[in-house]
Design a protein around this motif. Structure first.
Motif, short mmCIF file in Angstrom:
data_model
loop_
_atom_site.label_atom_id
_atom_site.label_comp_id
_atom_site.label_asym_id
_atom_site.label_seq_id
_atom_site.Cartn_x
_atom_site.Cartn_y
_atom_site.Cartn_z
N GLY A 1 -7.50 -2.62 4.60
CA GLY A 1 -6.10 -2.41 4.93
C GLY A 1 -5.18 -3.35 4.18
N ALA A 2 -5.64 -3.84 3.03
CA ALA A 2 -4.83 -4.75 2.23
C ALA A 2 -5.25 -4.65 0.77
N ILE B 1 0.83 -1.22 0.00
CA ILE B 1 0.00 0.00 0.00
C ILE B 1 0.86 1.26 0.00
N LYS B 2 1.98 1.23 0.71
CA LYS B 2 2.80 2.45 0.80
C LYS B 2 3.55 2.76 -0.49
N TYR B 3 3.51 1.86 -1.47
CA TYR B 3 4.24 2.08 -2.72
C TYR B 3 3.33 2.41 -3.90
N ILE B 4 2.01 2.43 -3.67
CA ILE B 4 1.09 2.73 -4.77
C ILE B 4 0.49 4.12 -4.59
N GLY C 1 -5.75 -11.73 7.08
CA GLY C 1 -6.14 -10.82 6.03
C GLY C 1 -7.39 -11.25 5.29
N ALA C 2 -7.53 -12.57 5.06
CA ALA C 2 -8.72 -13.06 4.36
C ALA C 2 -9.97 -12.81 5.18
N LYS D 1 -13.11 -3.64 15.43
CA LYS D 1 -13.09 -2.17 15.50
C LYS D 1 -13.28 -1.55 14.11
N THR D 2 -12.61 -2.14 13.11
CA THR D 2 -12.74 -1.64 11.73
C THR D 2 -14.18 -1.72 11.25
N ILE D 3 -14.82 -2.86 11.48
CA ILE D 3 -16.21 -3.04 11.03
C ILE D 3 -17.14 -2.08 11.77
N LYS D 4 -16.97 -1.97 13.08
CA LYS D 4 -17.83 -1.10 13.88
C LYS D 4 -17.70 0.35 13.46
N ASN D 5 -16.49 0.76 13.08
CA ASN D 5 -16.25 2.16 12.69
C ASN D 5 -16.78 2.49 11.30
#
Length: 282
Positions: A89-90, A75-78, A134-135, A166-170
């Motif tokens: 996040g992937a 992600i940091k290279y695109i 990740g999956a 936390k990601t889903i709740k947010n």
């Protein structure tokens, strides 16, 4: 396939990649739909990832798939990332648009499509997921997008599971329950769908749940492991007369969605069946 001076490259970046079925999927699709592209695998170690991504632009590649262990680090290279991939996040798919690299994640989309093709609606369904990698993260995002009413993650440790919760709740009006305990019959009798997102069962006869459990309900059992075709979990499900979704279905569907991102071409059901047949002959 007629390779010439106008042929463009699509690649897979990962480490290792020698086991990948993706070349068979995409080279078949490129040939069928007259796309002058060739799909190749590139074994890229972590310290060479940045230069590999720069090569996508340098060589004017159409784009690439990204697999373990680079889905997060890349992600940091695109240059840009789409909304769902950002939430997840992937990134597992990159499209090169005039030198601008845009990241997507097709894993969850491919998985959800596999369930929908079985005739199952996901809205208001109760889902239990094994694993918190990740999956699991990408599948949770897509399941939340589809309106499931209950989502629970069982994992040996809570750190990653809580991060996903936390990601889903947010981002959605849904909370994710996290637990470390083993799955029992009461769990199975209170869900509609069971999903294994761990590598348990890959090249082994191990099962992520107790094979002596006997569910009373008619749940759908899914495994993202695609080799072997019938994992220990799916064999357990079949023994209990439960419907199943095989890992190869997700693999093919996420690949077909990536092909659509690169070319704008939607593969047909006949393409899916042909690719499954290719896989079964391996």
């Amino acid at each position: 396939m007629n390779i010439n001076s106008m042929t463009k490259i699509i690649g897979l970046l990962g480490h290792p990649v020698k086991h990948s079925f993706s070349p068979q999927i995409h080279n078949y699709l490129c040939e069928k739909y007259n796309q002058n592209n060739i799909y190749c695998c590139f074994d890229v170690e972590k310290q060479k990832l940045k230069s590999a991504v720069e090569g996508i632009k340098t060589f004017g590649m159409i784009g690439c798939n990204v697999t373990i262990p680079h889905k997060v680090d890349i992600i940091k290279y695109i240059d840009q990332i789409d909304k769902n991939a950002d939430i997840i996040g992937a990134v597992n798919t990159i499209k090169n648009i005039d030198g601008k690299l845009i990241g997507f994640n097709t894993d969850g989309v491919g998985f959800v499509k596999s369930i929908l093709e079985k005739g199952y609606a996901l809205k208001n369904k109760r889902v239990l997921i094994i694993g918190a990698g990740g999956a699991c993260r990408s599948i949770c995002v897509e399941l939340a997008s589809q309106g499931v009413s209950y989502l629970e993650i069982r994992n040996r440790s809570l750190d990653k599971a809580n991060q996903i919760s936390k990601t889903i709740k947010n981002n959605f009006s849904l909370d994710v329950i996290c637990d470390t305990k083993s799955i029992d019959e009461n769990d199975l009798n209170n869900i509609d769908i069971l999903i294994n997102t761990t590598p348990i069962g890959m090249e082994s006869k191990l099962c992520p749940i107790d094979e002596n459990l006997t569910p009373k309900g008619n749940i759908l059992v899914c495994d993202i492991v695609y080799k072997p075709h019938n994992t220990a979990l799916l064999n357990w499900a079949k023994k209990n007369n439960l419907n199943v979704v095989h890992g190869i279905d997700m693999l093919i569907n996420q690949g077909l969605h990536a092909f659509y991102i690169w070319t704008g071409i939607k593969a047909t059901k006949e393409d899916e069946e042909y690719i499954k047949d290719l896989y079964n002959k391996m």
